[in-house]
Design an enzyme around this catalytic site. Structure first.
Site, PDB file in Angstrom:
ATOM      1  N   ARG A  73       0.848  -1.206   0.000  1.00 23.57           N
ATOM      2  CA  ARG A  73       0.000   0.000   0.000  1.00 23.57           C
ATOM      3  C   ARG A  73       0.876   1.246   0.000  1.00 23.57           C
ATOM      4  O   ARG A  73       1.355   1.681   1.048  1.00 23.57           O
ATOM      5  CB  ARG A  73      -0.908  -0.019   1.232  1.00 23.57           C
ATOM      6  CG  ARG A  73      -1.735   1.208   1.428  1.00 23.57           C
ATOM      7  CD  ARG A  73      -2.850   1.354   0.421  1.00 23.57           C
ATOM      8  NE  ARG A  73      -3.878   0.336   0.570  1.00 23.57           N
ATOM      9  CZ  ARG A  73      -4.774   0.033  -0.382  1.00 23.57           C
ATOM     10  NH1 ARG A  73      -4.755   0.663  -1.544  1.00 23.57           N
ATOM     11  NH2 ARG A  73      -5.671  -0.906  -0.175  1.00 23.57           N
ATOM     12  N   GLN A  91      -8.547  -7.499  -8.365  1.00 21.88           N
ATOM     13  CA  GLN A  91      -8.480  -6.030  -8.389  1.00 21.88           C
ATOM     14  C   GLN A  91      -7.086  -5.571  -8.842  1.00 21.88           C
ATOM     15  O   GLN A  91      -6.079  -6.015  -8.303  1.00 21.88           O
ATOM     16  CB  GLN A  91      -8.793  -5.545  -6.967  1.00 21.88           C
ATOM     17  CG  GLN A  91      -8.394  -4.144  -6.597  1.00 21.88           C
ATOM     18  CD  GLN A  91      -9.473  -3.103  -6.900  1.00 21.88           C
ATOM     19  OE1 GLN A  91     -10.492  -3.413  -7.509  1.00 21.88           O
ATOM     20  NE2 GLN A  91      -9.243  -1.883  -6.487  1.00 21.88           N
ATOM     21  N   ARG A  96       1.146  -6.604  -9.718  1.00 25.27           N
ATOM     22  CA  ARG A  96       1.604  -6.024  -8.449  1.00 25.27           C
ATOM     23  C   ARG A  96       1.792  -7.062  -7.351  1.00 25.27           C
ATOM     24  O   ARG A  96       2.323  -6.746  -6.291  1.00 25.27           O
ATOM     25  CB  ARG A  96       0.659  -4.909  -7.984  1.00 25.27           C
ATOM     26  CG  ARG A  96      -0.738  -5.354  -7.619  1.00 25.27           C
ATOM     27  CD  ARG A  96      -1.593  -4.189  -7.114  1.00 25.27           C
ATOM     28  NE  ARG A  96      -2.942  -4.605  -6.737  1.00 25.27           N
ATOM     29  CZ  ARG A  96      -3.770  -3.890  -6.005  1.00 25.27           C
ATOM     30  NH1 ARG A  96      -3.411  -2.708  -5.543  1.00 25.27           N
ATOM     31  NH2 ARG A  96      -4.984  -4.340  -5.727  1.00 25.27           N
ATOM     32  N   HIS A 167       0.221   3.403 -10.282  1.00 25.24           N
ATOM     33  CA  HIS A 167      -0.688   3.888  -9.237  1.00 25.24           C
ATOM     34  C   HIS A 167       0.086   4.642  -8.143  1.00 25.24           C
ATOM     35  O   HIS A 167       0.193   4.178  -7.000  1.00 25.24           O
ATOM     36  CB  HIS A 167      -1.383   2.652  -8.664  1.00 25.24           C
ATOM     37  CG  HIS A 167      -2.563   2.898  -7.797  1.00 25.24           C
ATOM     38  ND1 HIS A 167      -2.573   3.790  -6.747  1.00 25.24           N
ATOM     39  CD2 HIS A 167      -3.790   2.336  -7.809  1.00 25.24           C
ATOM     40  CE1 HIS A 167      -3.755   3.745  -6.164  1.00 25.24           C
ATOM     41  NE2 HIS A 167      -4.507   2.872  -6.783  1.00 25.24           N
ATOM     42  N   ASP A 212     -12.294   9.997  -6.578  1.00 25.28           N
ATOM     43  CA  ASP A 212     -11.874   8.820  -7.358  1.00 25.28           C
ATOM     44  C   ASP A 212     -12.307   9.052  -8.806  1.00 25.28           C
ATOM     45  O   ASP A 212     -13.434   8.764  -9.178  1.00 25.28           O
ATOM     46  CB  ASP A 212     -12.536   7.563  -6.757  1.00 25.28           C
ATOM     47  CG  ASP A 212     -11.900   6.280  -7.273  1.00 25.28           C
ATOM     48  OD1 ASP A 212     -11.072   6.343  -8.201  1.00 25.28           O
ATOM     49  OD2 ASP A 212     -12.248   5.201  -6.742  1.00 25.28           O
ATOM     50  N   GLU A 271      -2.243   8.765 -10.850  1.00 23.66           N
ATOM     51  CA  GLU A 271      -1.858   7.539 -11.536  1.00 23.66           C
ATOM     52  C   GLU A 271      -1.890   7.766 -13.040  1.00 23.66           C
ATOM     53  O   GLU A 271      -2.934   8.120 -13.587  1.00 23.66           O
ATOM     54  CB  GLU A 271      -2.851   6.430 -11.171  1.00 23.66           C
ATOM     55  CG  GLU A 271      -3.120   6.345  -9.676  1.00 23.66           C
ATOM     56  CD  GLU A 271      -4.370   5.525  -9.335  1.00 23.66           C
ATOM     57  OE1 GLU A 271      -4.716   4.598 -10.082  1.00 23.66           O
ATOM     58  OE2 GLU A 271      -5.004   5.829  -8.312  1.00 23.66           O
TER      59      GLU A 271
HETATM   60  C1  BG6 Z   1      -7.612   3.505  -7.397  1.00 22.74           C
HETATM   61  C2  BG6 Z   1      -9.052   3.273  -7.708  1.00 22.74           C
HETATM   62  O1  BG6 Z   1      -6.877   3.512  -8.572  1.00 22.74           O
HETATM   63  O2  BG6 Z   1      -7.139   2.451  -6.563  1.00 22.74           O
HETATM   64  C3  BG6 Z   1      -9.825   3.201  -6.416  1.00 22.74           C
HETATM   65  O3  BG6 Z   1      -9.525   4.313  -8.535  1.00 22.74           O
HETATM   66  C4  BG6 Z   1      -9.242   2.120  -5.500  1.00 22.74           C
HETATM   67  O4  BG6 Z   1     -11.188   2.915  -6.693  1.00 22.74           O
HETATM   68  C5  BG6 Z   1      -7.779   2.415  -5.314  1.00 22.74           C
HETATM   69  O5  BG6 Z   1      -9.923   2.130  -4.270  1.00 22.74           O
HETATM   70  C6  BG6 Z   1      -7.049   1.420  -4.411  1.00 22.74           C
HETATM   71  O6  BG6 Z   1      -7.180   0.124  -4.867  1.00 22.74           O
HETATM   72  P1  BG6 Z   1      -6.565  -1.059  -4.031  1.00 22.74           P
HETATM   73  O7  BG6 Z   1      -6.918  -2.324  -4.752  1.00 22.74           O
HETATM   74  O8  BG6 Z   1      -5.089  -0.858  -4.006  1.00 22.74           O
HETATM   75  O9  BG6 Z   1      -7.180  -0.976  -2.670  1.00 22.74           O
END
Ligand code: BG6
Length: 297
Positions: A73, A91, A96, A167, A212, A271
């Site tokens: 994170r 997701q 990653r 990101h 977002d 991003e």
């Molecule tokens: C962003 C998205 O790029 O990533 C968000 O637009 C999302 O909707 C965020 O919550 C974080 O994603 P993750 O999978 O790392 O929790």
């Protein structure tokens, strides 16, 4: 493994492979000017970029996982070949959460430092995404800039589509005193309002609630001003169409298990990506993009 990597890729005073959080291997590039970057092999994940004054520019959550199966994170997660939940894959895709191979470290003639990482399909990726590929990720550190380059090679006999986002989590002193400029007049998709498309009217994007948005077909340069710290970072993309601007704010921060409740105050994500129009890559073709971060103060 770390000793073997250090023997193969270490460069005295410039490149070191060490044991990062939870024992995961990470590469540290240290530039003569004092700037530095850290990259975990897990996700080829940049977790730190320091400018020549030694100030950290990226954000990493204190609650981040550092585990082989989970994303980190903060820093720069590479979201590939899917953005968010916009498809059947996990997701933000699988790049990653895979361990990448370190291919090369080098000190260039002008003292810039470069490292290159590679990822290809394996049985797990083929089970969820039936395409053979090779990704080459290049991290180039100079006195004031960090440049990320990604090359996607389709090594298969059929074409495939992918999305991408670099990101990037920037560290800021106070989210209520942050301004992002460069997107005036750009269309955005508001993920928080059923993907309605609107035009950004503001000269400066500021934050007072969850944000977002995907800015589509957007200009290549944006500028992040961290006013409380008096710091400016310019970000420039190449061959990427979109920017995502994200801050989870209070309620979402509380729902995110790997993110502190208050940490939304100290970060913002900008991003660069190819999201709204996925890239179609023909068999045995390749595609390249880059993003440069410049620390202006
Ligand atoms: C962003 C998205 O790029 O990533 C968000 O637009 C999302 O909707 C965020 O919550 C974080 O994603 P993750 O999978 O790392 O929790």
């Amino acid at each position: 493994m770390i000793d073997r990597l250090q023997a193969e890729f270490g460069i005295p005073d410039c490149a070191h492979i060490t044991s990062g959080n939870n024992g995961l291997p990470k590469l540290v590039l240290s530039h003569r000017s004092g700037s530095a970057v850290e990259v975990y092999l897990h996700g080829a994940h940049v977790t730190s970029w320091k400018n020549s004054k030694g100030e950290e520019l990226f954000f990493i959550s204190r609650s981040s996982h550092f585990e082989p199966s989970k994303p980190i994170r903060g820093g720069i997660p590479i979201c590939w070949p899917q953005f968010g939940g916009q498809g059947p894959l996990p997701q933000h895709g699988f790049a990653r959460t895979r361990s990448w191979r370190l291919l090369r470290t080098e000190k260039l003639g002008d003292d810039a430092l470069v490292a290159e990482f590679e990822l290809s399909e394996n049985a797990d990726s083929l089970a969820m995404w039936p395409n053979r590929f090779t990704l080459r990720y290049q991290v180039l550190l100079d006195t004031h800039t960090l440049t990320i380059g990604l090359r996607v090679m389709n090594t298969d006999d059929d074409s495939f589509d992918f999305q991408l986002a670099l990101h990037t989590y920037f560290q800021v002193a106070d989210i209520t005193r942050v301004a992002i400029t460069g997107l005036t007049g750009t269309t955005y998709v508001d993920t928080l309002r059923e993907n309605v498309r609107e035009t950004e009217e503001r000269n400066s994007i500021r934050f007072d609630s969850e944000t977002d948005r995907i800015y589509v077909g957007a200009p290549d340069a944006v500028v992040l001003a961290d006013e409380a710290r008096g710091r400016v970072i310019r970000v420039e993309k190449k061959n990427l169409t979109d920017w995502v601007v994200w801050n989870p704010w209070i309620a979402k921060a509380q729902r995110m298990q790997d993110f502190g409740d208050e940490e939304y105050q100290r970060m913002v994500c900008i991003e660069s990506g190819a999201i709204a129009s996925p890239v179609t890559l023909a068999p045995h073709e390749s595609w390249e993009c880059a993003t440069t971060f410049a620390s202006e103060t």
